[in-house]
Scaffold this motif. Structure first.
Motif, PDB file in Angstrom:
ATOM      1  N   UNK A  52       0.883  -1.212  -0.035  1.00 16.29           N
ATOM      2  CA  UNK A  52       0.107   0.363   0.358  1.00 16.29           C
ATOM      3  C   UNK A  52       0.742   0.744  -0.106  1.00 16.29           C
ATOM      4  N   UNK A  53       1.946   0.779   0.790  1.00 20.28           N
ATOM      5  CA  UNK A  53       2.653   2.841   0.707  1.00 20.28           C
ATOM      6  C   UNK A  53       3.380   2.409  -0.177  1.00 20.28           C
ATOM      7  N   UNK A  54       3.767   1.394  -1.205  1.00 17.29           N
ATOM      8  CA  UNK A  54       5.166   1.551  -2.249  1.00 17.29           C
ATOM      9  C   UNK A  54       3.771   2.337  -3.477  1.00 17.29           C
ATOM     10  N   UNK A  55       2.393   1.772  -3.371  1.00 14.16           N
ATOM     11  CA  UNK A  55       1.406   2.725  -3.933  1.00 14.16           C
ATOM     12  C   UNK A  55       0.805   3.733  -4.221  1.00 14.16           C
ATOM     13  N   UNK A  56       0.828   4.078  -3.084  1.00  9.64           N
ATOM     14  CA  UNK A  56       0.750   5.318  -2.284  1.00  9.64           C
ATOM     15  C   UNK A  56       1.674   6.348  -3.134  1.00  9.64           C
ATOM     16  N   UNK A  57       3.280   5.855  -3.146  1.00  8.71           N
ATOM     17  CA  UNK A  57       4.135   6.722  -3.711  1.00  8.71           C
ATOM     18  C   UNK A  57       4.074   6.969  -4.792  1.00  8.71           C
ATOM     19  N   UNK A  58       4.070   5.499  -5.781  1.00  7.26           N
ATOM     20  CA  UNK A  58       3.720   5.968  -6.508  1.00  7.26           C
ATOM     21  C   UNK A  58       2.750   6.433  -7.772  1.00  7.26           C
ATOM     22  N   UNK A  59       1.551   6.297  -7.017  1.00  7.33           N
ATOM     23  CA  UNK A  59       0.765   7.763  -7.243  1.00  7.33           C
ATOM     24  C   UNK A  59       1.213   8.687  -7.281  1.00  7.33           C
ATOM     25  N   UNK A  60       1.911   9.131  -6.156  1.00 13.05           N
ATOM     26  CA  UNK A  60       2.412  10.844  -5.812  1.00 13.05           C
ATOM     27  C   UNK A  60       3.061  11.569  -7.117  1.00 13.05           C
TER      28      UNK A  60
ATOM     29  N   UNK B 197       3.373   9.840  -9.609  1.00  9.41           N
ATOM     30  CA  UNK B 197       3.316  10.012 -11.628  1.00  9.41           C
ATOM     31  C   UNK B 197       2.909   9.009 -11.740  1.00  9.41           C
ATOM     32  N   UNK B 198       3.851   7.580 -11.033  1.00  7.38           N
ATOM     33  CA  UNK B 198       4.629   6.913 -12.262  1.00  7.38           C
ATOM     34  C   UNK B 198       3.544   5.886 -12.571  1.00  7.38           C
ATOM     35  N   UNK B 199       2.495   6.208 -11.812  1.00  9.81           N
ATOM     36  CA  UNK B 199       1.627   4.574 -12.047  1.00  9.81           C
ATOM     37  C   UNK B 199       0.292   5.328 -13.417  1.00  9.81           C
ATOM     38  N   UNK B 200       0.542   6.131 -13.767  1.00  9.98           N
ATOM     39  CA  UNK B 200      -0.662   7.182 -14.810  1.00  9.98           C
ATOM     40  C   UNK B 200       0.598   7.156 -16.141  1.00  9.98           C
ATOM     41  N   UNK B 201      -0.048   6.157 -16.841  1.00 11.84           N
ATOM     42  CA  UNK B 201       0.586   6.168 -18.282  1.00 11.84           C
ATOM     43  C   UNK B 201       0.870   7.454 -19.398  1.00 11.84           C
ATOM     44  N   UNK B 202       0.067   8.830 -18.776  1.00  9.65           N
ATOM     45  CA  UNK B 202       0.231   9.595 -19.719  1.00  9.65           C
ATOM     46  C   UNK B 202       1.494  10.653 -18.825  1.00  9.65           C
ATOM     47  N   UNK B 203       1.308  10.534 -17.512  1.00  6.36           N
ATOM     48  CA  UNK B 203       2.146  10.953 -16.643  1.00  6.36           C
ATOM     49  C   UNK B 203       3.994  10.294 -17.053  1.00  6.36           C
ATOM     50  N   UNK B 204       3.537   8.724 -17.178  1.00 10.74           N
ATOM     51  CA  UNK B 204       4.687   8.021 -17.735  1.00 10.74           C
ATOM     52  C   UNK B 204       5.569   8.354 -18.835  1.00 10.74           C
ATOM     53  N   UNK B 205       4.884   8.996 -20.214  1.00 13.01           N
ATOM     54  CA  UNK B 205       5.187   9.156 -20.838  1.00 13.01           C
ATOM     55  C   UNK B 205       4.110   8.307 -22.132  1.00 13.01           C
ATOM     56  N   UNK B 206       3.505   7.418 -21.954  1.00 11.36           N
ATOM     57  CA  UNK B 206       3.098   7.031 -22.662  1.00 11.36           C
ATOM     58  C   UNK B 206       1.719   6.727 -23.135  1.00 11.36           C
TER      59      UNK B 206
END
Length: 73
Positions: free
Chosen positions: A51-59, A61-70
């Motif tokens: 849950x903590x890793x998911x939270x940090x990745x959401x903060x 933007x690495x779980x957002x495909x657009x912010x990640x460059x896709x």
């Protein structure tokens, strides 16, 4: 709870190359988040870690495909 936070930060630091200040800021944010989960009754260290890793990745933007460059193109 501290074991989960340490594991979260070790894993997160492997995923991203960040400054010390950014790492300390992420630790403070995830500590508050994990504390909330812990106080709500979640005691499983592995689940808190995920849950903590998911939270940090959401903060960050690495779980957002657009912010990640896709863009889908």
């Amino acid at each position: 709870m501290e074991a989960a936070i340490d594991r979260i930060m070790q894993t997160y630091d492997l995923l991203l190359n960040r400054t010390t200040a950014a790492s300390e800021e992420a630790r403070a944010k995830v500590t508050d988040y994990v504390k909330t989960l812990f106080e709500a009754g979640e005691k499983d260290t592995h689940r808190l870690t995920v849950c903590g890793l998911t939270y940090l990745r959401q903060l960050d933007g690495s779980t957002d495909p657009v912010k990640a460059g896709f863009t889908g193109l």
